[in-house]
Design a protein around this motif. Structure first.
Motif, PDB file in Angstrom:
ATOM      1  N   CYS B  96      66.130  40.983  53.861  1.00 12.00           N
ATOM      2  CA  CYS B  96      66.423  40.283  52.601  1.00 12.00           C
ATOM      3  C   CYS B  96      67.111  38.943  52.871  1.00 12.00           C
ATOM      4  O   CYS B  96      66.808  37.934  52.253  1.00 12.00           O
ATOM      5  N   GLY B 103      63.865  35.831  47.886  1.00 11.62           N
ATOM      6  CA  GLY B 103      65.309  35.738  48.069  1.00 11.62           C
ATOM      7  C   GLY B 103      65.699  34.284  48.326  1.00 11.62           C
ATOM      8  O   GLY B 103      66.687  33.779  47.788  1.00 11.62           O
ATOM      9  N   GLN B 106      65.652  32.177  45.176  1.00 12.25           N
ATOM     10  CA  GLN B 106      66.864  32.401  44.375  1.00 12.25           C
ATOM     11  C   GLN B 106      68.072  31.670  44.966  1.00 12.25           C
ATOM     12  O   GLN B 106      68.911  31.141  44.247  1.00 12.25           O
ATOM     13  N   ARG B 207      71.531  35.411  43.728  1.00 12.43           N
ATOM     14  CA  ARG B 207      70.466  36.400  43.910  1.00 12.43           C
ATOM     15  C   ARG B 207      70.493  37.565  42.902  1.00 12.43           C
ATOM     16  O   ARG B 207      70.556  38.738  43.291  1.00 12.43           O
ATOM     17  N   CYS B 210      67.740  40.234  43.448  1.00 12.76           N
ATOM     18  CA  CYS B 210      67.999  41.094  44.613  1.00 12.76           C
ATOM     19  C   CYS B 210      69.073  42.133  44.302  1.00 12.76           C
ATOM     20  O   CYS B 210      68.990  43.272  44.726  1.00 12.76           O
ATOM     21  N   CYS B 214      65.349  44.301  42.523  1.00 12.77           N
ATOM     22  CA  CYS B 214      64.303  44.405  43.557  1.00 12.77           C
ATOM     23  C   CYS B 214      64.143  45.790  44.196  1.00 12.77           C
ATOM     24  O   CYS B 214      65.041  46.308  44.861  1.00 12.77           O
TER      25      CYS B 214
HETATM   26  S1  SF4 Z   1      66.237  42.185  47.431  1.00 10.45           S
HETATM   27 FE1  SF4 Z   1      64.025  41.893  47.198  1.00 10.45          FE
HETATM   28  S2  SF4 Z   1      63.752  39.818  46.500  1.00 10.45           S
HETATM   29 FE2  SF4 Z   1      65.835  40.019  47.292  1.00 10.45          FE
HETATM   30  S3  SF4 Z   1      65.673  39.412  49.357  1.00 10.45           S
HETATM   31 FE3  SF4 Z   1      65.463  41.596  49.382  1.00 10.45          FE
HETATM   32  S4  SF4 Z   1      63.254  41.938  49.242  1.00 10.45           S
HETATM   33 FE4  SF4 Z   1      63.624  39.841  48.690  1.00 10.45          FE
END
Ligand code: SF4
Ligand code: SF4
Lengths: 50, 290
Positions: B96, B103, B106, B207, B210, B214
């Motif tokens: 992530c 990510g 964001q 984020r 996230c 997510c």
């Molecule tokens: S939580 Fe999901 S969107 Fe955020 S960095 Fe991790 S995989 Fe990517």
């Protein structure tokens, strides 16, 4: 190295191995063409139409 | 110290940007309004990246998981689940922090200046559990059980929620294709509304997708305590100054729990620690190098 630490190492490596075996099993089961078919055509759900 | 922190940040941004570019390197797709149809789409990427993005050269693991789970022949995907277990067991949420294009987007949005950035709020920690609900309900249960007459389930997370799909696939493809423009309806409007909320949210909160939504982050988070790569806090060196927890935009206190499910292994705490008490760990061996 502590016995507990060695256990954690073994668990981590075992899980890596489970991941790889699961992938191989999925390939042999013929899952990839289903995924591939979805991925090479515009996914109407993803883009908000379907 | 400030220079060191900046260097560390810039290094991570360059890895994120490089990886986002590699993942979306079918650049001609953005010109033609088409998507890549080559063999690499048999492989998943570790981060969230819509496979209907014109640039995407590989598959989104969450989209692929739903595609196979929802298919009438298979009700589970050992291939995609195995891939996620493999990545999670190697690096946990490091994926992530370093390898997810959505990510990264964001994080860029969070750089936009705004007077009232919200670091945390009442119920923040409780709301982080929502992502597990999105995973279980929208990614797994709905595609298995809500099916059409031939037993085919839709990818409900992609369809009803995923703002990455709208941003990376929906917007460019609809803008470039007349035929798609004629078919847009309420679903497209709904998904664009969610995208707008995500974009505004990301300017104000670090984020937010996230943290709260997510499903991929939810899966990787479960591996933080057992992954090969992790963080370790040397309690003898730590002087409890809280510089690490104050610097953490995911609101993690690594001293309390180095395996916190919310830690995306971004490394800012490690760089800021004045006593170098935070170390990388590969299996149980620690690396003291900063
Ligand atoms: S939580 Fe999901 S969107 Fe955020 S960095 Fe991790 S995989 Fe990517
Ligand atoms: S605890 Fe450290 S590595 Fe983890 S998210 Fe916070 S600042 Fe990043």
């Amino acid at each position: 190295m502590h016995i507990q630490e060695r256990h954690i190492n073994l668990i981590s490596l075992l899980i890596v191995l489970i991941g790889v075996s699961s992938m191989v099993f999925g390939v042999f089961r013929g899952e990839t063409p289903v995924m591939f078919e979805k991925a090479i055509n515009i996914c109407l759900e993803c883009i908000g139409i379907g | 110290m400030a220079k060191k922190i900046n260097n560390n940040k810039n290094f991570r941004y360059s890895i994120q940007a490089f990886w986002a570019l590699v993942t979306n390197s079918f650049l001609i797709g953005f010109v033609q309004g088409k998507i890549y149809q080559g063999k690499i789409k048999n492989v998943c990427v570790p981060g969230l990246n819509c496979y209907s993005c014109p640039g995407a050269i590989a598959s989104c693991p969450i989209g692929s998981l739903q595609a196979v789970i929802g298919s009438y022949e298979f009700k589970w995907s050992f291939y995609v689940a195995g891939f996620l277990i493999f990545i999670g067991a190697i690096m946990g949420r490091f994926a992530c922090g370093w390898l997810c294009p959505f990510g990264f987007i964001q994080e860029l949005l969070y750089k936009i200046p705004f007077v009232n950035k919200i670091k945390t709020f009442k119920g923040d920690r409780a709301m982080r559990k929502l992502k597990y609900m999105f995973l279980v309900v929208f990614v797994i249960l709905m595609p298995i059980f809500i099916v059409d007459i031939i037993g085919q389930g839709a990818p409900y997370f992609c369809k009803l929620i995923c703002p990455a799909g709208t941003l990376e696939g929906g917007l460019p493809l609809v803008l470039m294709n007349k035929s798609l423009q004629e078919t847009v309806g309420w679903l497209y409007a709904w998904k664009n509304l969610l995208l707008i909320i995500t974009i505004i949210g990301s300017v104000i909160i670090y984020r937010p997708f996230c943290k709260y939504v997510c499903p991929l982050g939810a899966i990787y988070s479960l591996f933080n305590p057992i992954s090969v790569f992790k963080y370790h806090v040397d309690k003898e060196k730590c002087n409890n100054c809280h510089a690490c927890s104050n610097s953490c935009k995911m609101n993690v206190d690594l001293v309390k729990n180095p395996n916190d499910l919310e830690c995306i292994r971004c490394g800012s705490c490690k760089t800021i620690c004045p006593t170098h008490a935070i170390e990388y760990k590969c299996l149980q061996k620690t690396s003291k190098k900063d």
